[in-house]
Write an enzyme that holds these catalytic residues in place. Structure first.
Site, PDB file in Angstrom:
ATOM      1  N   CYS A 105       0.838  -1.207   0.000  1.00 26.15           N
ATOM      2  CA  CYS A 105       0.000   0.000   0.000  1.00 26.15           C
ATOM      3  C   CYS A 105       0.876   1.262   0.000  1.00 26.15           C
ATOM      4  O   CYS A 105       1.731   1.439   0.862  1.00 26.15           O
ATOM      5  CB  CYS A 105      -0.937   0.000   1.207  1.00 26.15           C
ATOM      6  SG  CYS A 105      -1.994   1.465   1.179  1.00 26.15           S
ATOM      7  N   GLY A 205      -0.528  -6.104 -12.161  1.00 26.24           N
ATOM      8  CA  GLY A 205      -0.241  -4.751 -12.650  1.00 26.24           C
ATOM      9  C   GLY A 205      -0.578  -4.606 -14.122  1.00 26.24           C
ATOM     10  O   GLY A 205      -0.023  -5.313 -14.968  1.00 26.24           O
TER      11      GLY A 205
END
Ligand SMILES: Cc1cc2nc3c(=O)[nH]c(=O)nc-3n(C[C@H](O)[C@H](O)[C@H](O)COP(=O)(O)O)c2cc1C
Length: 316
Positions: A105, A205
């Site tokens: 994060c 991703g």
């Protein structure tokens, strides 16, 4: 990409395409929808171990699950191995088969607190967190970025530390913290992670299509992939990846999503919660901005359904 089942700790998955943890989005309804389209696993958004220990009401909603989830997967964050172990022993987390730890994060509040991607610079602490959590007997997985700043990659050392801690699977988001969510994922770093450890490595991703998924697996040799924004916009991407032809009826999907949320939340909460998701479902549709503006003023789901119905029926 080639679909295959994976053995991850105590569990065996039906395939190797997973839904990522997504704060504000990967709730029980989104997870059910993605699983119905073929996702092999689906993760809750990250929940704070401190929050769990202090019985924060909000975390209970985040951890609500249904029987659609045959294998239940939660993601946690924190930085104290002992606090984290105590958190996963709480009844709220007892029903989860897989506990994923957040090492990615990028948000300032989390980072400055030494949690999420801040741990990428502390492989020994990350290893300790994993080995402490493994004492629970649960399947423990990790999701990481490749470093904090571009060019300063920690991937190889970090995955090795996680493996030494006993981790059962590692998802590598091929971006650094300073890239947040933009830019090409770094395939080489994910490839290095795959080479460095024996446990399954999942690539994440920038996967928005079947072609992106093929490119990712071809370039990295990863054992599987994790979809994030691509699945929020097009959850049926899971079906496409399973080689199924999908005819998408967005109106029915939106109604179904609302009905699912309504099984757990009261109607006005559902109406508010659904706002952010509808923007993604209608992205790219002609007239979507007007519909969005209308829906953001609505306080119940009947009105939202009527507006959505008129919007899509008008297109036929
Ligand atoms: C709105 C939003 C919320 C996210 N929440 C989480 C989270 O709770 N835990 C986590 O590990 N990653 C989280 N992520 C990161 C995604 O899981 C994923 O790693 C990232 O979006 C890259 O994948 P993509 O390019 O396919 O979207 C979040 C991303 C977004 C856009």
């Amino acid at each position: 990409m080639k679909l295959k089942s994976l053995k991850i700790g105590n569990i065996v998955t039906k395939n190797n395409i997973f839904l990522a943890p997504l704060a504000g989005f990967s709730d029980f309804a989104m997870r059910s929808i993605c699983l119905s389209y073929g996702a092999g696993l689906a993760f809750t958004e990250m929940v704070s171990c401190e929050g769990l220990l202090y019985n924060n009401e909000n975390t209970n909603d985040l951890l609500y699950t249904t029987d659609d989830e045959k294998i239940k997967c939660a993601q946690i964050f924190g930085n104290d191995p002992d606090v984290m172990r105590r958190a996963i022993e709480l009844p709220t987390l007892d029903k989860f088969d897989v506990i994923d730890v957040n090492f990615g994060c990028p948000m300032p509040k989390i980072f400055q607190n030494g949690e999420g991607s801040a741990l990428l610079d502390k492989p020994h602490l990350a290893q300790k967190i994993i080995s402490e959590l493994k004492k629970s007997g649960k399947t423990i997985t990790a999701k990481m970025r490749i470093g904090i700043t571009r060019g300063n990659y920690v991937t190889e050392d970090f995955v090795k530390a996680l493996e030494q801690g006993g981790v059962d699977m590692i998802t590598v988001h091929g971006r650094t913290r300073d890239m947040i969510y933009s830019g090409e994922p770094n395939y080489d770093e994910i490839y290095k992670a795959k080479r460095a450890v024996k446990v399954p490595v999942i690539a994440n991703g920038g996967i928005f299509s079947v072609e992106d998924a093929d490119k990712m697996t071809d370039n990295t040799g990863a054992d599987g992939i994790m979809l994030a924004r691509g699945a929020l916009e097009r959850p049926w991407l899971f079906s496409e990846l399973c080689g199924k032809e999908v005819e998408v009826d967005k109106k029915s999907l939106i109604y179904r999503h609302i009905d699912l949320l309504n099984t757990h939340f009261d109607d006005s909460t559902t109406a508010v919660l659904f706002r952010k998701q509808i923007c993604l479902y209608i992205k790219g549709e002609v007239g979507n901005v007007k519909l969005k503006d209308k829906i953001f003023k609505m306080k119940n789901t009947a009105d939202i359904k009527t507006a959505v119905g008129e919007f899509f029926d008008g297109k036929r």
